[in-house]
Design a protein around this motif. Structure first.
Motif, PDB file in Angstrom:
ATOM      1  N   GLU A  81       8.377 102.850  12.211  1.00  0.00           N
ATOM      2  CA  GLU A  81       8.527 103.934  11.243  1.00  0.00           C
ATOM      3  C   GLU A  81       9.901 104.589  11.396  1.00  0.00           C
ATOM      4  O   GLU A  81      10.527 104.510  12.466  1.00  0.00           O
ATOM      5  CB  GLU A  81       7.431 104.997  11.442  1.00  0.00           C
ATOM      6  CG  GLU A  81       6.025 104.471  11.234  1.00  0.00           C
ATOM      7  CD  GLU A  81       4.967 105.498  11.616  1.00  0.00           C
ATOM      8  OE1 GLU A  81       3.779 105.272  11.319  1.00  0.00           O
ATOM      9  OE2 GLU A  81       5.331 106.544  12.226  1.00  0.00           O
ATOM     10  N   PRO A  82      10.378 105.265  10.344  1.00  0.00           N
ATOM     11  CA  PRO A  82      11.650 105.993  10.482  1.00  0.00           C
ATOM     12  C   PRO A  82      11.509 107.091  11.525  1.00  0.00           C
ATOM     13  O   PRO A  82      10.466 107.761  11.621  1.00  0.00           O
ATOM     14  CB  PRO A  82      11.890 106.565   9.083  1.00  0.00           C
ATOM     15  CG  PRO A  82      11.045 105.747   8.164  1.00  0.00           C
ATOM     16  CD  PRO A  82       9.866 105.308   8.951  1.00  0.00           C
ATOM     17  N   TYR A 133      12.884 118.903  12.221  1.00  0.00           N
ATOM     18  CA  TYR A 133      11.594 119.327  11.654  1.00  0.00           C
ATOM     19  C   TYR A 133      11.497 120.854  11.697  1.00  0.00           C
ATOM     20  O   TYR A 133      12.212 121.520  12.457  1.00  0.00           O
ATOM     21  CB  TYR A 133      10.426 118.704  12.435  1.00  0.00           C
ATOM     22  CG  TYR A 133      10.425 119.056  13.905  1.00  0.00           C
ATOM     23  CD1 TYR A 133       9.797 120.204  14.382  1.00  0.00           C
ATOM     24  CD2 TYR A 133      11.075 118.227  14.823  1.00  0.00           C
ATOM     25  CE1 TYR A 133       9.815 120.518  15.732  1.00  0.00           C
ATOM     26  CE2 TYR A 133      11.089 118.538  16.165  1.00  0.00           C
ATOM     27  CZ  TYR A 133      10.443 119.685  16.616  1.00  0.00           C
ATOM     28  OH  TYR A 133      10.476 119.995  17.942  1.00  0.00           O
ATOM     29  N   ASP A 185       7.524 120.225   8.195  1.00  0.00           N
ATOM     30  CA  ASP A 185       8.505 119.719   7.231  1.00  0.00           C
ATOM     31  C   ASP A 185       9.512 118.878   8.014  1.00  0.00           C
ATOM     32  O   ASP A 185      10.326 119.403   8.784  1.00  0.00           O
ATOM     33  CB  ASP A 185       9.216 120.862   6.509  1.00  0.00           C
ATOM     34  CG  ASP A 185       8.274 121.639   5.591  1.00  0.00           C
ATOM     35  OD1 ASP A 185       7.242 121.073   5.170  1.00  0.00           O
ATOM     36  OD2 ASP A 185       8.549 122.822   5.323  1.00  0.00           O
ATOM     37  N   VAL A 205      12.458 115.787   8.556  1.00  0.00           N
ATOM     38  CA  VAL A 205      13.603 115.095   7.957  1.00  0.00           C
ATOM     39  C   VAL A 205      13.885 113.876   8.829  1.00  0.00           C
ATOM     40  O   VAL A 205      14.092 114.003  10.041  1.00  0.00           O
ATOM     41  CB  VAL A 205      14.843 116.010   7.897  1.00  0.00           C
ATOM     42  CG1 VAL A 205      16.033 115.240   7.330  1.00  0.00           C
ATOM     43  CG2 VAL A 205      14.557 117.256   7.070  1.00  0.00           C
ATOM     44  N   TYR A 206      13.889 112.656   8.186  1.00  0.00           N
ATOM     45  CA  TYR A 206      14.081 111.430   8.941  1.00  0.00           C
ATOM     46  C   TYR A 206      15.586 111.121   9.099  1.00  0.00           C
ATOM     47  O   TYR A 206      16.438 111.718   8.434  1.00  0.00           O
ATOM     48  CB  TYR A 206      13.373 110.279   8.230  1.00  0.00           C
ATOM     49  CG  TYR A 206      11.858 110.477   8.164  1.00  0.00           C
ATOM     50  CD1 TYR A 206      11.051 110.210   9.259  1.00  0.00           C
ATOM     51  CD2 TYR A 206      11.260 110.935   6.985  1.00  0.00           C
ATOM     52  CE1 TYR A 206       9.681 110.376   9.193  1.00  0.00           C
ATOM     53  CE2 TYR A 206       9.884 111.097   6.914  1.00  0.00           C
ATOM     54  CZ  TYR A 206       9.100 110.832   8.018  1.00  0.00           C
ATOM     55  OH  TYR A 206       7.743 111.002   7.942  1.00  0.00           O
ATOM     56  N   ASN A 250      17.118 108.613   8.147  1.00  0.00           N
ATOM     57  CA  ASN A 250      17.675 107.984   6.956  1.00  0.00           C
ATOM     58  C   ASN A 250      17.915 108.980   5.824  1.00  0.00           C
ATOM     59  O   ASN A 250      18.304 108.601   4.725  1.00  0.00           O
ATOM     60  CB  ASN A 250      16.777 106.847   6.483  1.00  0.00           C
ATOM     61  CG  ASN A 250      15.356 107.335   6.132  1.00  0.00           C
ATOM     62  OD1 ASN A 250      15.066 108.546   6.180  1.00  0.00           O
ATOM     63  ND2 ASN A 250      14.488 106.390   5.811  1.00  0.00           N
ATOM     64  N   GLY A 251      17.615 110.259   6.088  1.00  0.00           N
ATOM     65  CA  GLY A 251      17.840 111.291   5.076  1.00  0.00           C
ATOM     66  C   GLY A 251      16.614 111.664   4.277  1.00  0.00           C
ATOM     67  O   GLY A 251      16.648 112.652   3.533  1.00  0.00           O
ATOM     68  N   ASP A 252      15.565 110.898   4.385  1.00  0.00           N
ATOM     69  CA  ASP A 252      14.346 111.234   3.645  1.00  0.00           C
ATOM     70  C   ASP A 252      13.649 112.425   4.304  1.00  0.00           C
ATOM     71  O   ASP A 252      13.849 112.727   5.496  1.00  0.00           O
ATOM     72  CB  ASP A 252      13.393 110.041   3.593  1.00  0.00           C
ATOM     73  CG  ASP A 252      13.966 108.894   2.768  1.00  0.00           C
ATOM     74  OD1 ASP A 252      14.873 109.166   1.940  1.00  0.00           O
ATOM     75  OD2 ASP A 252      13.526 107.751   2.979  1.00  0.00           O
ATOM     76  N   SER A 253      12.790 113.079   3.551  1.00  0.00           N
ATOM     77  CA  SER A 253      11.993 114.209   4.065  1.00  0.00           C
ATOM     78  C   SER A 253      10.542 114.046   3.654  1.00  0.00           C
ATOM     79  O   SER A 253      10.223 113.343   2.676  1.00  0.00           O
ATOM     80  CB  SER A 253      12.543 115.543   3.551  1.00  0.00           C
ATOM     81  OG  SER A 253      12.457 115.624   2.144  1.00  0.00           O
ATOM     82  N   ALA A 254       9.703 114.711   4.376  1.00  0.00           N
ATOM     83  CA  ALA A 254       8.263 114.621   4.079  1.00  0.00           C
ATOM     84  C   ALA A 254       7.558 115.855   4.635  1.00  0.00           C
ATOM     85  O   ALA A 254       8.035 116.488   5.588  1.00  0.00           O
ATOM     86  CB  ALA A 254       7.674 113.350   4.681  1.00  0.00           C
ATOM     87  N   GLU A 268       0.948 112.364   6.556  1.00  0.00           N
ATOM     88  CA  GLU A 268       1.056 113.141   5.315  1.00  0.00           C
ATOM     89  C   GLU A 268      -0.327 113.494   4.780  1.00  0.00           C
ATOM     90  O   GLU A 268      -1.292 112.811   5.027  1.00  0.00           O
ATOM     91  CB  GLU A 268       1.825 112.314   4.270  1.00  0.00           C
ATOM     92  CG  GLU A 268       3.266 112.032   4.684  1.00  0.00           C
ATOM     93  CD  GLU A 268       4.016 111.274   3.634  1.00  0.00           C
ATOM     94  OE1 GLU A 268       3.411 110.954   2.572  1.00  0.00           O
ATOM     95  OE2 GLU A 268       5.209 110.963   3.838  1.00  0.00           O
TER      96      GLU A 268
END
Length: 206
Positions: A154-155, A160, A175, A177-178, A180-184, A206
């Motif tokens: 996984e990334p 966070y 919250d 932030v990976y 690679n720049g993605d967030s979730a 998630e």
């Protein structure tokens, strides 16, 4: 020579009484007995029986004790008792609220410490340490090798921000932030170690 008229002297008989110095004859069965007559013989006349004692419903001859002061004392006692109850209940309620607030703050700190320790271990590549921070149920269902394979695929989480710990769902919103720049928006579900009582991460997703 003058002759005085002859006045007849009445004879003693019925309806004629002798002079006051003489005692009139008494006939049996007629008129009241004279004062000098002896008392009649016979059984004595019984005296009147005593009056019966007063029964129920008869008021005593003295007034009842006053009740005005008693009513005031009862009202004062009730007021004091109500005040004590309110004071105790109010103090107990305040104590309960204080304990709840204190416990909430303690739970927040423990929950954030468990989640941040787990995420920091993953970010730093310390997978064995992260596995040791999982709850017992998760460790029983997943081996250390399987855990390492999953998280390395996984990334990686670079940063966070944690939200408020929810006592109902026992979870902390994250919250993330990976790298690679993605967030979730993730949820870290927690458990309690049966031996130490410390908070542990059971699942992050998630």
């Amino acid at each position: 020579m003058t002759t005085e008229p002859h006045v007849p002297v009445p004879q003693q008989g019925a309806g004629v009484y002798p002079p006051a110095w003489e005692t009139p004859p008494v006939s049996a069965g007629y008129g009241p007995p004279p004062a000098w007559a002896p008392a009649a013989s016979g059984p004595p006349v019984p005296e009147e029986p005593p009056a019966p004692p007063p029964g129920p419903g008869v008021y005593p001859p003295f007034p009842a004790p006053p009740v005005e002061g008693k009513g005031k004392r009862i009202g004062l006692s009730i007021g004091i008792a109500a005040g004590v109850v309110l004071l105790v209940c109010g103090g107990g309620l305040a104590a309960i609220i204080g304990v709840a607030v204190s416990s909430q703050g303690s739970y927040q700190e423990k929950a954030h410490a468990a989640v941040s320790g787990y995420l920091n271990a993953l970010r730093d590549g310390r997978y064995d340490a992260a596995y040791g921070m999982l709850c017992d149920e998760t460790q029983q269902g997943e081996s250390p090798a399987a855990f390492r394979s999953k998280v390395t695929a996984e990334p990686a989480i670079r940063s966070y921000t944690m939200g408020k710990f929810d006592l109902v769902s026992w979870s902390v919103p994250v919250d993330a932030v990976y790298d690679n720049g993605d967030s979730a928006k993730l949820e870290a579900y927690l458990g309690v170690d049966s031996g130490t009582g410390a908070f542990e991460v059971c699942e992050l997703g998630e």
